[in-house]
Design a protein around this motif. Structure first.
Motif, short mmCIF file in Angstrom:
data_model
loop_
_atom_site.label_atom_id
_atom_site.label_comp_id
_atom_site.label_asym_id
_atom_site.label_seq_id
_atom_site.Cartn_x
_atom_site.Cartn_y
_atom_site.Cartn_z
N ALA A 10 2.25 -35.25 -25.39
CA ALA A 10 2.82 -34.99 -27.00
C ALA A 10 2.02 -33.76 -27.63
N PRO A 11 3.11 -32.79 -28.02
CA PRO A 11 2.41 -31.73 -28.79
C PRO A 11 1.79 -32.22 -29.86
N ARG A 12 0.99 -31.25 -30.47
CA ARG A 12 0.24 -31.32 -31.81
C ARG A 12 1.13 -31.23 -33.03
N ALA A 13 0.93 -32.04 -33.86
CA ALA A 13 1.72 -32.03 -34.97
C ALA A 13 1.49 -30.80 -35.64
N SER A 14 2.91 -30.34 -36.26
CA SER A 14 2.88 -29.01 -36.83
C SER A 14 2.17 -28.96 -37.94
N THR A 15 1.57 -30.16 -38.49
CA THR A 15 0.81 -30.38 -39.53
C THR A 15 -0.71 -30.35 -39.28
N GLY A 16 -0.86 -30.04 -38.10
CA GLY A 16 -2.36 -30.17 -37.24
C GLY A 16 -3.01 -31.47 -37.47
N SER A 17 -4.24 -31.43 -37.04
CA SER A 17 -5.19 -32.60 -37.20
C SER A 17 -6.24 -32.76 -38.06
N SER A 18 -6.46 -33.85 -38.30
CA SER A 18 -7.73 -33.97 -39.36
C SER A 18 -8.80 -34.93 -38.66
N LYS A 19 -9.95 -34.39 -38.80
CA LYS A 19 -11.08 -35.08 -38.29
C LYS A 19 -11.93 -35.92 -39.34
N VAL A 20 -11.96 -37.46 -39.00
CA VAL A 20 -12.61 -37.93 -40.05
C VAL A 20 -13.99 -38.63 -39.53
N ASP A 21 -15.09 -38.23 -40.24
CA ASP A 21 -16.39 -38.80 -40.05
C ASP A 21 -16.69 -40.27 -40.41
N LEU A 22 -16.82 -41.02 -39.41
CA LEU A 22 -17.05 -42.59 -40.09
C LEU A 22 -18.50 -42.61 -40.17
N GLU A 23 -18.82 -43.89 -40.99
CA GLU A 23 -20.07 -43.98 -41.54
C GLU A 23 -21.41 -43.95 -40.35
N GLY A 25 -21.56 -42.43 -37.84
CA GLY A 25 -21.65 -41.04 -37.15
C GLY A 25 -20.65 -40.86 -36.24
N ALA A 26 -19.59 -41.85 -35.78
CA ALA A 26 -18.59 -41.49 -34.92
C ALA A 26 -17.48 -40.85 -35.60
N THR A 27 -16.66 -40.15 -34.89
CA THR A 27 -15.64 -39.36 -35.31
C THR A 27 -14.22 -39.82 -34.94
N LEU A 28 -13.26 -39.67 -35.70
CA LEU A 28 -12.05 -40.05 -35.62
C LEU A 28 -11.00 -38.98 -35.64
N GLU A 29 -10.51 -38.38 -34.76
CA GLU A 29 -9.34 -37.37 -34.93
C GLU A 29 -7.90 -37.94 -34.96
N ILE A 30 -7.36 -37.54 -36.46
CA ILE A 30 -6.09 -38.17 -36.44
C ILE A 30 -5.17 -36.92 -36.04
N ASP A 31 -4.02 -36.88 -35.47
CA ASP A 31 -3.08 -36.19 -34.85
C ASP A 31 -1.76 -36.80 -34.82
N LEU A 32 -0.89 -36.68 -35.49
CA LEU A 32 0.25 -37.50 -35.76
C LEU A 32 1.37 -36.89 -34.54
N GLY A 33 1.08 -35.65 -33.81
CA GLY A 33 1.94 -35.20 -32.93
C GLY A 33 3.11 -34.38 -33.23
N GLY A 34 3.83 -34.23 -32.18
CA GLY A 34 5.03 -33.31 -32.34
C GLY A 34 6.12 -33.99 -33.18
N GLY A 35 6.23 -35.17 -33.25
CA GLY A 35 7.18 -36.01 -33.87
C GLY A 35 7.24 -35.90 -35.56
N ILE A 36 6.34 -34.88 -36.04
CA ILE A 36 6.05 -34.73 -37.30
C ILE A 36 6.16 -33.18 -37.42
#
Ligand code: GDP
Ligand code: MG
Length: 324
Positions: A10-23, A25-36
């Motif tokens: 799946a291609p990256r979202a044209s809106t890009g991805s955002s990184k969320v740092d969890l309490e 210390g783990a990180t979560l990357e949210i990337d909605l993909g090419g459907g957006i």
């Protein structure tokens, strides 16, 4: 089975991805993909359709033994990103959601990952004495088996390994490790039942130094009935052996219990990474929860009782198993 949405293509979202740092210390990357898309398409609303898709995902994750806290965190973050975004004309919301979810889970599983073999090789070159690994976890999760599997693995890589039978609580535990040591032709330092685990660990390290051995693996006890005593004992073993790596072992069959155990051990020992054993008999969603709650990566998986049944962790493999 289900129609798997591959994470890679799946291609990256044209809106890009955002990184969320969890309490944790783990990180979560949210990337909605090419459907957006940035413009055009249709705006995704907080609709019954979206909620029912999210519920379906929640069911899959629950069935794969991922804990509810981690599920909530991930799905809430995804929901927040999705609502208000623009769905490309002709794109399928269910597919966009599933692919985005998998990318988010994959980023969680990849965060902070380190390779066990490479780390041991590097430490072995840079340190004067032996590389010391301390293995912890509750009874029956697969610690001793993992110690034996690692001894096999490191021996094959050309390292000389010494084992420390620091689970002195049960005579059976000492014999079990000794039996593996005999089969694998490695040295095992042991005492009588009831011996001092910290002294065993120190003896094993001294013995390794004397022989010029490369790696010491310290097996430990895991009786949770006597939590305070156990934690005191483990702290002492840790203080005396000053390990380069502390490895927490979890049982994939234990589900939510495995997650709670990880929290208890993390408080006392701040482990560097964890093994998830018995993945041949259970789905591995607990891995996601442990990574989520401790901020530590899963480094190896146990997939059977044989010496070869220990593999470096592959996030894509776990995700395929979970969504199958
Ligand atoms: N199927 C399966 N069994 C395992 C795995 N790892 C350990 N076991 C079994 O789980 C049981 C407990 O393992 P053990 O290493 O003694 O656990 P410990 O109490 O944590 O040291 C033993 O019967 C092992 O053979 C695994 O990856 N898959
Ligand atoms: Mg054991």
């Amino acid at each position: 089975g289900r129609n798997l949405v591959s994470v890679q293509d799946a291609p990256r979202a044209s809106t890009g991805s955002s990184k969320v740092d969890l309490e944790s210390g783990a990180t979560l990357e949210i990337d909605l993909g090419g459907g957006i898309v940035e413009t055009g398409g249709r705006v995704i609303k907080d609709s019954a359709a979206l909620e029912s898709l999210l519920e379906e995902m929640e069911m899959i994750l629950l069935e794969a033994d991922m804990g509810i806290d981690a599920i909530d965190t991930v799905l809430n973050l995804l929901r927040a990103e999705l609502i208000g975004s623009r769905l490309r004309k002709g794109a399928n919301l269910a597919k966009v959601l599933e692919a985005s979810l998998k990318r988010a889970l994959r980023s969680l599983l990849r965060a902070g990952y380190w390779d066990l073999d490479e780390t041991v090789n590097r430490l072995s070159k840079s340190e004067d004495g032996p590389v010391v690994l301390m293995v912890v976890g509750v009874n029956g999760v697969g610690k001793t088996t993992s110690v034996a599997k690692m001894a096999h693995r490191f021996t094959q890589e050309g390292h000389e390994v010494v084992l420390a039978a620091a689970d002195t609580f049960r005579a059976g535990a000492i014999d079990q490790l000794q039996m593996h040591a005999n089969r694998l032709n490695v040295r095992c330092v042991r005492s009588q039942r009831g011996g001092d685990p910290a002294a065993i660990a120190r003896d094993a390290i001294d013995s390794a130094k004397a022989r010029g051995a490369d790696v010491v693996i310290v097996d430990t006890a895991g009786r949770m009935q006597n939590k305070t005593n156990l934690m005191e004992e483990l702290r002492k073993v840790h203080r005396v052996s000053d390990p380069h790596l502390v490895l927490f072992v979890a049982d994939a069959l234990a589900g939510n219990d495995a997650i709670e155990q990880a929290v208890v051990f993390q408080k006392v020992l701040d482990f560097d990474g964890f093994f998830l054993c018995k993945l041949d008999t259970a789905k591995g969603g607990a891995a996601l929860s442990i990574a989520h709650i401790t901020g530590r990566p899963i480094v190896m998986v146990g997939v059977g009782q044989g010496y070869e049944d220990l593999h470096p962790f592959d996030p894509d493999w776990l995700l395929e198993e979970m969504f199958r």
